[in-house]
Design a protein around this motif. Sequence first.
Motif, PDB file in Angstrom:
ATOM      1  N   GLY A 170      79.149  41.664 -65.315  1.00 18.22           N
ATOM      2  CA  GLY A 170      80.367  40.892 -65.103  1.00 18.22           C
ATOM      3  C   GLY A 170      80.280  39.861 -64.001  1.00 18.22           C
ATOM      4  O   GLY A 170      81.243  39.119 -63.771  1.00 18.22           O
ATOM      5  N   MET A 171      79.159  39.779 -63.311  1.00 19.24           N
ATOM      6  CA  MET A 171      78.989  38.786 -62.249  1.00 19.24           C
ATOM      7  C   MET A 171      78.526  37.466 -62.857  1.00 19.24           C
ATOM      8  O   MET A 171      77.775  37.448 -63.829  1.00 19.24           O
ATOM      9  CB  MET A 171      77.987  39.288 -61.209  1.00 19.24           C
ATOM     10  N   THR A 172      78.971  36.362 -62.270  1.00 25.44           N
ATOM     11  CA  THR A 172      78.694  35.050 -62.845  1.00 25.44           C
ATOM     12  C   THR A 172      78.374  34.023 -61.762  1.00 25.44           C
ATOM     13  O   THR A 172      78.765  34.172 -60.607  1.00 25.44           O
ATOM     14  CB  THR A 172      79.912  34.533 -63.643  1.00 25.44           C
ATOM     15  N   GLY A 173      77.659  32.982 -62.173  1.00 24.31           N
ATOM     16  CA  GLY A 173      77.442  31.819 -61.331  1.00 24.31           C
ATOM     17  C   GLY A 173      78.205  30.651 -61.930  1.00 24.31           C
ATOM     18  O   GLY A 173      78.313  30.530 -63.154  1.00 24.31           O
ATOM     19  N   TRP A 174      78.751  29.786 -61.076  1.00 29.19           N
ATOM     20  CA  TRP A 174      79.590  28.671 -61.530  1.00 29.19           C
ATOM     21  C   TRP A 174      79.077  27.353 -60.965  1.00 29.19           C
ATOM     22  O   TRP A 174      78.634  27.292 -59.813  1.00 29.19           O
ATOM     23  CB  TRP A 174      81.039  28.881 -61.091  1.00 29.19           C
ATOM     24  N   LEU A 175      79.156  26.312 -61.776  1.00 30.19           N
ATOM     25  CA  LEU A 175      78.776  24.962 -61.369  1.00 30.19           C
ATOM     26  C   LEU A 175      80.042  24.115 -61.289  1.00 30.19           C
ATOM     27  O   LEU A 175      80.796  24.017 -62.261  1.00 30.19           O
ATOM     28  CB  LEU A 175      77.801  24.351 -62.379  1.00 30.19           C
ATOM     29  N   ILE A 176      80.270  23.519 -60.134  1.00 33.62           N
ATOM     30  CA  ILE A 176      81.462  22.693 -59.944  1.00 33.62           C
ATOM     31  C   ILE A 176      81.231  21.323 -60.575  1.00 33.62           C
ATOM     32  O   ILE A 176      80.241  20.647 -60.288  1.00 33.62           O
ATOM     33  CB  ILE A 176      81.799  22.557 -58.451  1.00 33.62           C
ATOM     34  N   ILE A 177      82.155  20.920 -61.438  1.00 32.48           N
ATOM     35  CA  ILE A 177      82.057  19.653 -62.155  1.00 32.48           C
ATOM     36  C   ILE A 177      83.016  18.611 -61.586  1.00 32.48           C
ATOM     37  O   ILE A 177      82.718  17.419 -61.562  1.00 32.48           O
ATOM     38  CB  ILE A 177      82.359  19.851 -63.657  1.00 32.48           C
ATOM     39  N   VAL A 178      84.184  19.061 -61.122  1.00 27.68           N
ATOM     40  CA  VAL A 178      85.219  18.146 -60.639  1.00 27.68           C
ATOM     41  C   VAL A 178      85.630  18.549 -59.228  1.00 27.68           C
ATOM     42  O   VAL A 178      85.909  19.721 -58.963  1.00 27.68           O
ATOM     43  CB  VAL A 178      86.459  18.177 -61.561  1.00 27.68           C
ATOM     44  N   GLY A 179      85.675  17.579 -58.322  1.00 24.37           N
ATOM     45  CA  GLY A 179      86.137  17.857 -56.968  1.00 24.37           C
ATOM     46  C   GLY A 179      85.140  17.424 -55.912  1.00 24.37           C
ATOM     47  O   GLY A 179      84.038  16.956 -56.225  1.00 24.37           O
ATOM     48  N   PRO A 180      85.500  17.585 -54.649  1.00 23.59           N
ATOM     49  CA  PRO A 180      84.640  17.114 -53.554  1.00 23.59           C
ATOM     50  C   PRO A 180      83.304  17.839 -53.459  1.00 23.59           C
ATOM     51  O   PRO A 180      82.365  17.316 -52.857  1.00 23.59           O
ATOM     52  CB  PRO A 180      85.495  17.366 -52.302  1.00 23.59           C
ATOM     53  N   HIS A 181      83.200  19.029 -54.039  1.00 26.20           N
ATOM     54  CA  HIS A 181      81.941  19.774 -53.995  1.00 26.20           C
ATOM     55  C   HIS A 181      81.219  19.733 -55.339  1.00 26.20           C
ATOM     56  O   HIS A 181      80.425  20.623 -55.656  1.00 26.20           O
ATOM     57  CB  HIS A 181      82.194  21.214 -53.562  1.00 26.20           C
ATOM     58  N   ARG A 182      81.488  18.694 -56.096  1.00 27.26           N
ATOM     59  CA  ARG A 182      80.858  18.499 -57.399  1.00 27.26           C
ATOM     60  C   ARG A 182      79.339  18.643 -57.286  1.00 27.26           C
ATOM     61  O   ARG A 182      78.703  18.077 -56.408  1.00 27.26           O
ATOM     62  CB  ARG A 182      81.217  17.105 -57.912  1.00 27.26           C
ATOM     63  N   GLY A 183      78.760  19.427 -58.204  1.00 26.01           N
ATOM     64  CA  GLY A 183      77.320  19.617 -58.217  1.00 26.01           C
ATOM     65  C   GLY A 183      76.854  20.850 -57.468  1.00 26.01           C
ATOM     66  O   GLY A 183      75.702  21.259 -57.610  1.00 26.01           O
ATOM     67  N   GLU A 184      77.741  21.471 -56.664  1.00 27.76           N
ATOM     68  CA  GLU A 184      77.385  22.700 -55.960  1.00 27.76           C
ATOM     69  C   GLU A 184      77.643  23.908 -56.858  1.00 27.76           C
ATOM     70  O   GLU A 184      78.320  23.815 -57.884  1.00 27.76           O
ATOM     71  CB  GLU A 184      78.203  22.846 -54.673  1.00 27.76           C
ATOM     72  N   LEU A 185      77.110  25.053 -56.437  1.00 29.17           N
ATOM     73  CA  LEU A 185      77.286  26.278 -57.209  1.00 29.17           C
ATOM     74  C   LEU A 185      78.038  27.326 -56.414  1.00 29.17           C
ATOM     75  O   LEU A 185      78.010  27.332 -55.183  1.00 29.17           O
ATOM     76  CB  LEU A 185      75.926  26.842 -57.635  1.00 29.17           C
ATOM     77  N   ARG A 186      78.709  28.217 -57.156  1.00 35.58           N
ATOM     78  CA  ARG A 186      79.431  29.325 -56.548  1.00 35.58           C
ATOM     79  C   ARG A 186      79.062  30.623 -57.262  1.00 35.58           C
ATOM     80  O   ARG A 186      78.883  30.648 -58.482  1.00 35.58           O
ATOM     81  CB  ARG A 186      80.950  29.106 -56.633  1.00 35.58           C
TER      82      ARG A 186
END
Length: 229
Positions: A170-186
């Motif tokens: 159930g754990m996931t990694g996310w890629l930011i597409i929109v916003g000031p941190h675009r291109g970073e991962l969470r």
Amino acid sequence: MNTRVNWSGVRERVIAVEEAERRARGRGPSRYPTFENVLTPAAIAEVEAQFGVALPDEYRTFLAEVGAGGPGPALELMSLRRIDGKWGWVWESDEDHPWLLDPSGPFVETEDWADQQIATLRAAGYEPTTRDEDEDYLDDYRKVFGDAGDDAWFLERGRGAIPISDNGCGMTGWLIIVGPHRGELRDRDCAVNPPFEPYVDANGNRHTFRSWYLEWLEQRERQLDDQGL
């Protein structure tokens, strides 16, 4: 800067690592391709037109040069596929539940999430009640949006981002597409309302898609070297 050179040889390196690990386990060649097909420039343009945003360059060129899904940090990358005429991100073969990017606003960081929920509820004419320690204002969303409350809350939490990797359990990694941190991962743990934590390298610098993926690949290559494989 020409980012297309960033992925030179990466597809071949990942395939070599996958094959070496299979041999080490006494397995023969896989019947399935290591990566999903790369996307053509026309297909990528179609994805961006559908969602009304430009994908981060590092991910965009990965789709064009390496693949639209395949091995990646933790377990695997989400696959970007066209399903019934629309593009979406899916886990393996679960095409019944694709993730459709919501580009209507920037990705909301964990520290701002409660305020975003309050703003959404007030915009719907509802004054929020007491914030729950674990679920924030999920109960209020249910009161305001009825049966659609859980989906509205969940989808708003992921607005402006895409789940990029399956990390297991159930754990996931996310890629930011929109916003000031675009291109970073969470990174997100498994729970009802877990925080989104930045992926960082050994020096504490926040990862982008390229640095995150290459760090994973280089670690796997070093492990094989250490094992003499």
